[in-house]
Design a protein around this motif. Sequence first.
Motif, PDB file in Angstrom:
ATOM      1  N   ALA A  45      -0.402   4.223  -1.970  1.00 14.28           N
ATOM      2  CA  ALA A  45      -1.607   4.872  -1.460  1.00 14.28           C
ATOM      3  C   ALA A  45      -1.242   5.854  -0.349  1.00 14.28           C
ATOM      4  CB  ALA A  45      -2.595   3.822  -0.961  1.00 14.28           C
ATOM      5  N   ARG A  50       0.803  -1.229   0.000  1.00 11.62           N
ATOM      6  CA  ARG A  50       0.000   0.000   0.000  1.00 11.62           C
ATOM      7  C   ARG A  50       0.828   1.266   0.000  1.00 11.62           C
ATOM      8  NH1 ARG A  50      -4.118  -3.361  -1.277  1.00 11.62           N
ATOM      9  NH2 ARG A  50      -4.224  -5.032   0.250  1.00 11.62           N
ATOM     10  N   ALA A  89      -6.848   1.976  -0.070  1.00 13.04           N
ATOM     11  CA  ALA A  89      -6.062   3.116  -0.532  1.00 13.04           C
ATOM     12  C   ALA A  89      -6.512   4.393   0.174  1.00 13.04           C
ATOM     13  CB  ALA A  89      -6.201   3.268  -2.042  1.00 13.04           C
ATOM     14  N   HIS A 103      -2.786  -0.239  -6.663  1.00 14.03           N
ATOM     15  CA  HIS A 103      -2.331   1.109  -6.342  1.00 14.03           C
ATOM     16  C   HIS A 103      -1.299   1.576  -7.369  1.00 14.03           C
ATOM     17  CE1 HIS A 103      -4.592   0.126  -2.874  1.00 14.03           C
ATOM     18  NE2 HIS A 103      -3.735  -0.790  -2.487  1.00 14.03           N
ATOM     19  N   MET A 120     -10.207   7.614  -4.083  1.00 18.95           N
ATOM     20  CA  MET A 120      -9.159   6.626  -4.334  1.00 18.95           C
ATOM     21  C   MET A 120      -9.742   5.413  -5.050  1.00 18.95           C
ATOM     22  SD  MET A 120      -6.332   8.003  -3.282  1.00 18.95           S
ATOM     23  CE  MET A 120      -5.144   6.658  -3.102  1.00 18.95           C
ATOM     24  N   THR A 139       0.430   8.802  -1.836  1.00 20.30           N
ATOM     25  CA  THR A 139      -0.516   9.688  -2.515  1.00 20.30           C
ATOM     26  C   THR A 139      -1.077  10.700  -1.519  1.00 20.30           C
ATOM     27  OG1 THR A 139      -1.046   8.023  -4.168  1.00 20.30           O
ATOM     28  CG2 THR A 139      -2.695   9.738  -3.810  1.00 20.30           C
TER      29      THR A 139
END
Lengths: 274, 274, 384, 384, 182, 182, 73, 73
Positions: B78, B75, D62, B108, D57, B81
Amino acid sequence: MTKERFDFKDYIRPRFFPHMWCPGCGHGIVLSSLLRAVHELGLDKNDIVITSGIGCSSRISGYVDFHSLHTIHGRALAFATGVKLSKPELKAIVPMGDGDALAIGGNHFIHAARRNIDITAIVMNNRIYGMTGGQFSPLSGSGKKATTAPYKTIDREFDIADLARSAGATFVARSTVFHAIECKDLLKKAITHKGFSVVEILTQCPTYYGRKNKEGDAIQMMEGYKNNTVKIGSKKLEDNPNLIQRGIFVEKTDVPEYCEAYDKIIQTAMKGKA
Amino acid sequence: MTKERFDFKDYIRPRFFPHMWCPGCGHGIVLSSLLRAVHELGLDKNDIVITSGIGCSSRISGYVDFHSLHTIHGRALAFATGVKLSKPELKAIVPMGDGDALAIGGNHFIHAARRNIDITAIVMNNRIYGMTGGQFSPLSGSGKKATTAPYKTIDREFDIADLARSAGATFVARSTVFHAIECKDLLKKAITHKGFSVVEILTQCPTYYGRKNKEGDAIQMMEGYKNNTVKIGSKKLEDNPNLIQRGIFVEKTDVPEYCEAYDKIIQTAMKGKA
Amino acid sequence: MNNKNNIKFIQGNEACVEGAIYAGLDFFAGYPITPSTEIAEHLASRLPQKGGKFIQMEDEIASMGAVIGASLTGHKVMTATSGPGFSLKQEALGYACMAEIPCVIANVQRGGPSTGNPTHVSQGDINQARWGTHGDHAIIAMTASNHQDVFNITVQAFNLAETYRTPVILLLDEVIGHMREKLVIPEQGEIPVVERLRTSVKKGVDYHPYLPREDGRLPMSDFGGEHRYNVTGLFHDMWGFPSNDPKIVSELLRHLVDKIENNVNEIAMYKEYWLDDADYILISYGSSARSAVHMARNRRARGVKIGVLELQTLWPFPADIVREKCAGAKAVIVVEMNMGQVVTQVKNAVDNPHNVFLANRVDGELISPSDIKTLLRMIQGKGV
Amino acid sequence: MNNKNNIKFIQGNEACVEGAIYAGLDFFAGYPITPSTEIAEHLASRLPQKGGKFIQMEDEIASMGAVIGASLTGHKVMTATSGPGFSLKQEALGYACMAEIPCVIANVQRGGPSTGNPTHVSQGDINQARWGTHGDHAIIAMTASNHQDVFNITVQAFNLAETYRTPVILLLDEVIGHMREKLVIPEQGEIPVVERLRTSVKKGVDYHPYLPREDGRLPMSDFGGEHRYNVTGLFHDMWGFPSNDPKIVSELLRHLVDKIENNVNEIAMYKEYWLDDADYILISYGSSARSAVHMARNRRARGVKIGVLELQTLWPFPADIVREKCAGAKAVIVVEMNMGQVVTQVKNAVDNPHNVFLANRVDGELISPSDIKTLLRMIQGKGV
Amino acid sequence: MMERSRLVFSGSGGQGIITASIILAEAAVIYENKNAIQSQSYGAAARGGSTRSDVIIDDTEIFFPKVVQPNILISLTQESYNKFASIIRPGGLLLVDSKYVAVEKKVDAVHINLPMYDTVMKEIGKPIVFNICVLGALIGVSKLIKPDSILKVLETTIAEDFMDMNKKALDLGFEMGEKLRG
Amino acid sequence: MMERSRLVFSGSGGQGIITASIILAEAAVIYENKNAIQSQSYGAAARGGSTRSDVIIDDTEIFFPKVVQPNILISLTQESYNKFASIIRPGGLLLVDSKYVAVEKKVDAVHINLPMYDTVMKEIGKPIVFNICVLGALIGVSKLIKPDSILKVLETTIAEDFMDMNKKALDLGFEMGEKLRG
Amino acid sequence: MEKGKTVKHLIDKEWCKGCGICIHFCPKKVLAFDEQEKADAVRPEDCIACRLCELRCPDLAIQIIEQDGENEQ
Amino acid sequence: MEKGKTVKHLIDKEWCKGCGICIHFCPKKVLAFDEQEKADAVRPEDCIACRLCELRCPDLAIQIIEQDGENEQ
Ligand SMILES: Cc1ncc(C[n+]2csc(CCOP(=O)(O)OP(=O)(O)O)c2C)c(N)n1
Ligand SMILES: Cc1ncc(C[n+]2csc(CCOP(=O)(O)OP(=O)(O)O)c2C)c(N)n1
Ligand code: SF4
Ligand code: SF4
Ligand code: SF4
Ligand code: SF4
Ligand code: SF4
Ligand code: SF4
Ligand SMILES: [Mg+2]
Ligand SMILES: [Mg+2]
């Protein structure tokens, strides 16, 4: 087993009709095309397992009179992988929404493609999350309106066909619900294909995508599919490279199918037991 | 801020050295290349956030003296981000194992690429799950041995570079730890690139991949990188199309970067308030 | 005396594999994670030898999905993981509860929360096994403290999964999973194996996959067979078709809970040591039970009236059994490696919760007999 | 009297949005799911108006990851979901517990398990909020029964998240989330807003992100600032670096649990109606509390000595408060829409668990005052 | 009746210490009808630093599976010797390889210091069977189990071609050990 | 003091029934200082079949938010009339549109059957303001709140260009309603 | 080697894990194992300061220091 | 239309949702809305049995039945 003449009623669960989709929703045309494809292939209904996730599109599994597995959002291909690998003689068909297949489900999509497992994935691409009321999806593309994009989307979209190819799918095609016969024919090829096959079908959500983006009603959206798409490699692309191409992008037969490859493992293992 | 002359010690947390990687593990060379790239770019350590997942590779975040975020398996992009979008002035670097990036983390990966968010993803591809002791990964490729593939793998591998391109990455490159200078130079370009950049670095895991597949020790594996790779488009490919290409596959500058695009949304929203 | 081929010196994870194979496992999907990985590794080699299938999926969610799919084609299925992966499986696990899919999920526990202490022992996922997925539901969870028992409860897990059409959790721990000891594999037949109950409804006759029989069981029909029905994670009617009719919703939910909670005593498995006259009762499970028994054996030798109740079924929690066994005790000490998950259940179960104490350890090390002894001394008023 | 701009007639989900904005939210990441979607939809429009960021997302995992990342750069963050999505967030939620990241997670509950009954009301995720992620940990979870309270507890959720460096769960339900009623938005300053405590340690001086101050708080330093430290889901030392030293492991785990459990009374929020002389006490929360108060108001009018304790903090469970409030009651009726999740806590809390009853409904319909009245009559020995 | 034996094997990654300990315990269980438990340290730490494997052998049932104070400690690196020497039971047995470990005799234990590595290299030339030689020495000196039981285990796990080499290593070790016992 | 009003609005998807109910409740809350609650049926079922929206208006606090027995029922399709007519409170008010609903008068309620749709089409020509006309008729006949309050809500939610049309629709309805009352 | 320059091979023996990568790939065979199986600069005078050893050492155990002439300490 | 054949338009009015797709895309303008806004075959004689209406109806509400001559029932 099946009658010569095609009759919907032989393939559906009439108890659930009229179905829950909105007036003009393209998903019904995908359903219709799929049933015709199954009919023309002369498949036995007992041999088909339809596995879907969650979304308007995913409700398709409840309408067809096959073995039906309505799973959780985004994971249909994972469930179907279990179905298929454990009983390879079944035909595995997995209709998915664009969000289901490529937002939450993107990983299973690329991995099923990589494995080349004999599953037919149908991506019912309406460029929106229909079920939850019109949020943008990874297929909306940029500059679109959605309930979660009041100032228009800045997210780009995937090219599903190219992504499928890149991930390893051995049959990849695209059509639209306007082109219902083409749709059916591509589905037939995909279902017959040995290996992971993807058919992206552009389908309208007049209720959310259409309304939010002023693309009009179902009819106008289907006119759009007529006017803005061409067969792969068409001359028209020269004038307008933005036209969306329809047809078969990939058709490979030289890649081992996953279940068959696994059978070889079993042979080896049974010999080498010790 | 940084001294003219490169000294590892300026960029690492010496307390954790010698590091936990096995003798000859290629991951250390990636670390070394990354530090050199950062040095040559003259970046301020306070401006860099390194985010990683779980795996041998992911331990890299603990060794570097940047802001470091060691997250959960698969992850990292993510989390990154969130870091990047909430504070776009930071440099976001995300080193990942092949399993981390493309098994559990595949979704992702493609979505970060699709968004073109300004993050540099480094895929430390040793074609195996090192941390958990040598199971095959989606990059092992078929015909390989692994603890979960005693009869050899039947899974095909992704082409990371092509997948990244297809998903929308605007900078995509590949190198190997043998080519340490090239590695560093590609990392510099990737870090400087505005948008989602991917650098795949082939790196040896002598302990599991090497041993299981009789590819010898670290030295022999690096000889393999030397002999089995060529620069993109090299003539040698004509004789041997199986050679792996190194270099820059994609470098696009005409696609809006996600955080910048979002800034425009803020402008619109602030105007149109009420 | 023994056929040497049947005696193995193996890890607990492998004992679990042996039990699963004995019970008829033929499909496994998983994703590696310490300390459960050996289960996958051994099955990758063992399953194809008997024509079964092993698949390494892209993650734990996919693994859980794949085993559910494979169960529906009529196979006995399992997946294995550890904490972080178990968290990821929760959504699909709830699907298996709702759609009543027989499957076995091994969670070889490690230190948590989060990535925690991956290579160290813990028993911190007991409550998660019960409540990890959203919504009301019931679950069966089992554990064991030695390899022979790991084998047995694994067989039992498959039996219960088939009997109740439900997911069953195997809550092993790192010490049991990784340590090696003896396992004697019983002859086929020695331990009963429950086969899936398949419907006897004939082709063309209306089959109700979700209408319990008089005895509560729901006969299944394999995908690919003659009955085409629907499986969904939505509330559904007796054919498996979605419904939000309030009556159907509440009846289904109650059925899902009752089929397990009402059979708590039939499902319960436990072992007891020297309980008959015990003033002090240690309640434990998994690897910590080894320390409890070790300590009790030592104390017995010195005349202390101490006994051990080793729980093998953790969910549904065997409250009646715990209450009965503890009725005469001066003190009950729950020995576990967490912040007190089972002790809460024990307090709820017994008549005198004030006499229930917790001997725990949460630092990644196996709780030792002397850790327990210290607590016992304190309870006895002897200080440390 | 009122500035009309401050009076809104909106859905509960929007009241939550207003509360979050008031509390200083500036980053939201989510993935749509009924019945929570309106939270995302409104924030998509509201956040950029104040320079904040909204991102949709690819999934819930996420989303949870992104908010944790954004919290570390110094922002107030939130995500929102419902059952299935909440299950998916569990792994990353445990990370936030372990790494002590302030964040708020709204779970607008719907019928479960699994896909369940997406558009219908339920309160079935209470225990999951406590135990959904693997390993021992503690959590704060709050709820509310009307929009003014939704606003307030949302502000409170952010305050607690910042104060305790912890994820806080908002457990709304479908009825509250979707119904529209009045909300008066308070002036800035009317409700105190807790800002993140940042370290005062100077550049170059050793900063310990995980060394609690004397008062238990852990000042943070934003990513991008002068202190470069490590954040991990492994057990870690005071600098955030991984460690499996048994002492460090157990101290950290106890810290994570104690910082919340030991402050249960400070964290507790509740409301009471007519408790002073109540013979019968209804304990409820969320939308079912509306029915409880409705029914109690009616009965009071007819002379029945009945009162309501409305819980707004569900975790840590305010056992002391419940025990005290219920001390004099003839009967305690827990009104909830699940198979009895809070009633179990109440039974553990009170002195006389035999006087605790459950009035519940699990069919997707809001429990009604007359449902409760029926139970009350039966308890009173009056039959139905 | 045999006393409970608690062994700790320690050394570094490539020395085959864990394999040796498992072979010992497996032989005791399968071919000598004893109870035995083996466990080892896992994870990243084990990869770099010193490896440890615990074995308990007993005639009665073994519950607590960890070794706190070994009565036999085998150390094949200086690092592991330094780390573990102190946990040995007073009067216990300490077996080290003279190439790798310089003993300091600070603990109350019978110190046995044998040139096992050098002997293997001299007589067989393959470091891979060093661990089997250590096993031989261990049972030579301790009489924990019979060499034959070890050989039987090896037969089921090792390719036939390598059996001779292993047997030789076992014998070499056993002789060295027995001699000391002598 | 006003009595508690419990309303059920019913009809089919496109008729704007939910919007109308929200406007009513919002007007009551913001411009008449009353309490009000609105809730509706959600999900797939709502998409195809009949839509229902519940509104409660009161001067005192409203706790239980659902309407079990409405004292006012508005039905704009035959289907919804058939489905909901039976739940109306004895003596309640039933408002239907004469184009869409043929009433059977089987329930004990004041039946008000107005040609709202036809009037809107005739006088304005835009079906989009049908729902506002219904609102007008409702408050005309019931005096629940003042038309002005509705207009104030519309001002904050509707583009200026459309205000006239909406006002006209409201007036048309209000007159029809009042007339009946009068 | 550039005229008037010498090269110093800083090898951290605590960090070196003896993988041999530097030794194998050194174009001038400057390096070899010492008796502890750690890298050692046995022919420093042949070194051309190409830094390949430094760049490829996975353990950050070598640094090449170029010095002007003998007069630098 | 093929000689000697007639076409029957089976329209399920319960299923038809009145989207108008069949009407709009019928090449021969055979179909129109009835007063309930459901599809109706108003010019069946013009139908060329291309089945496009059937293929594109999202509600599975139309089936085209081709019959030989008038003598078939
Ligand atoms: C884990 C989880 N997250 C979110 C949802 C909510 N949800 C249901 S369907 C859907 C998206 C539907 O979009 P798509 O897949 O494109 O299908 P469509 O409805 O457009 O056909 C979402 C977000 C869910 N059911 N489960
Ligand atoms: C949710 C979850 N699943 C599985 C694991 C176990 N795990 C840790 S690292 C890893 C794979 C490591 O492989 P890769 O990403 O290629 O990194 P490498 O170790 O090879 O550098 C796995 C499966 C985990 N920590 N969390
Ligand atoms: S919301 Fe959109 S996708 Fe869903 S049924 Fe309606 S038109 Fe189809
Ligand atoms: S196991 Fe492989 S990847 Fe991990 S540190 Fe060792 S060599 Fe590197
Ligand atoms: S490359 Fe580095 S670790 Fe390897 S031998 Fe050379 S100095 Fe040592
Ligand atoms: S710098 Fe170049 S020549 Fe000098 S030791 Fe290193 S690799 Fe060899
Ligand atoms: S296409 Fe089908 S649903 Fe649409 S109007 Fe025609 S018959 Fe009706
Ligand atoms: S079959 Fe063709 S011509 Fe006939 S009604 Fe349908 S679309 Fe029109
Ligand atoms: Mg969609
Ligand atoms: Mg790897």
